[in-house]
Enzyme design. Structure first.
Site: not given
Length: 277
Positions: A70, A117, A222
């Site tokens: 992402h 992810d 992230s």
């Protein structure tokens, strides 16, 4: 003993301040010693005359950085990968800047719940290994992942609060693994939480009646690593809509579930997703 209205208001103010201060990017944590985590990568986008940090990553081989899907949903789009940095704003001779030669997003990534992810970035040239730039070992299939309540650590340049405030220097944080059973509860993540995920946070000491805030990863962290005994076992993925929520621990992708896919990508030559996309 009589308690005045003023005393009550002061106590309430202290309680509120404590809650706010504990929700500070990583939420909580501390500044890392400069270059003490030489595997950390900053994925940056050019904005006018400066580059802006968007996501983290970590060096796993001399030309490969691991991150989260992402972080680059539309492809490289001119983004740079910077290694060997501690400060995002200060010029550092230790920094090495790379273009993205290849981006490999896991083909089964689910944009709804962020399952699978995990992504691999191939840099446009091998890194120069120095004291400030080094690879990080990651857990392979068959290895031991951390259990409930065990301490794990992470680092990043992510937001220090839910207003989007970003630190200039790398921060680090120790958190504790939350049981998968709890994270699957409907008041936590429910069916969004899969067997490919670890969730973790750290409840702060709180003088109020109940602990409501915790130390946590946040926006901009992230793609960074979750470490257990000095080995990367997870990738910072997602969590609650707001960081630091009591029933929304940070969620991390379990790296050891993807050994075969990682080996197939890092060992192959054909480009799965050209940087021009």
């Amino acid at each position: 003993m009589m308690v005045s209205v003023k005393d009550i208001l002061v106590a309430a103010a202290v309680c509120v301040f404590t809650l706010i201060s504990h929700s500070e990017g990583i939420i909580g944590g501390r500044e890392a010693a400069p270059h003490s985590r030489p595997y950390m990568a900053s994925i940056q986008v050019q904005q006018e005359e400066v580059r802006k940090h968007e996501c983290g990553g970590f060096l796993v081989a001399d030309q490969w950085v691991m991150t989260a899907v992402h972080c680059l949903p539309t492809g490289p789009s001119g983004r740079k990968v910077v290694l060997g940095l501690h400060s995002l704003s200060e010029p550092e001779e230790t920094q090495q800047v790379f273009d993205i030669l290849e981006l490999h997003n896991h083909p089964d990534f689910n944009s709804v719940n962020y399952d699978n992810d995990i992504a691999l970035i191939k840099l446009d040239h091998p890194v120069n290994i120095t004291e400030a730039v080094r690879t990080l070992e990651f857990l392979r299939s068959g290895g031991t992942n951390p259990g409930t309540d065990e301490e794990v650590e992470t680092a990043g340049w992510g937001s220090t609060d839910n207003l989007g405030s970003r630190p200039d220097k790398l921060k680090e944080l120790v958190v504790e693994v939350v049981s998968s059973q709890r994270c699957r509860r409907s008041d936590y993540f429910g069916s969004r939480f899969t067997s490919n995920m670890i969730c973790a946070h750290k409840i702060c000491d709180n003088p109020c009646d109940k602990p409501q805030k915790k130390e946590d990863t946040c926006d901009g962290d992230s793609g960074g690593p979750l470490l257990y005994n000095g080995v990367a076992v997870g990738i910072v993925s997602n969590g609650g809509i707001k960081c630091g929520q009591f029933r929304k621990p940070g969620i991390y992708t379990i790296i050891s579930h993807y050994t075969q896919w990682i080996d197939s990508i890092m060992g192959q030559q054909p480009t799965a997703q050209p940087a021009s996309l």
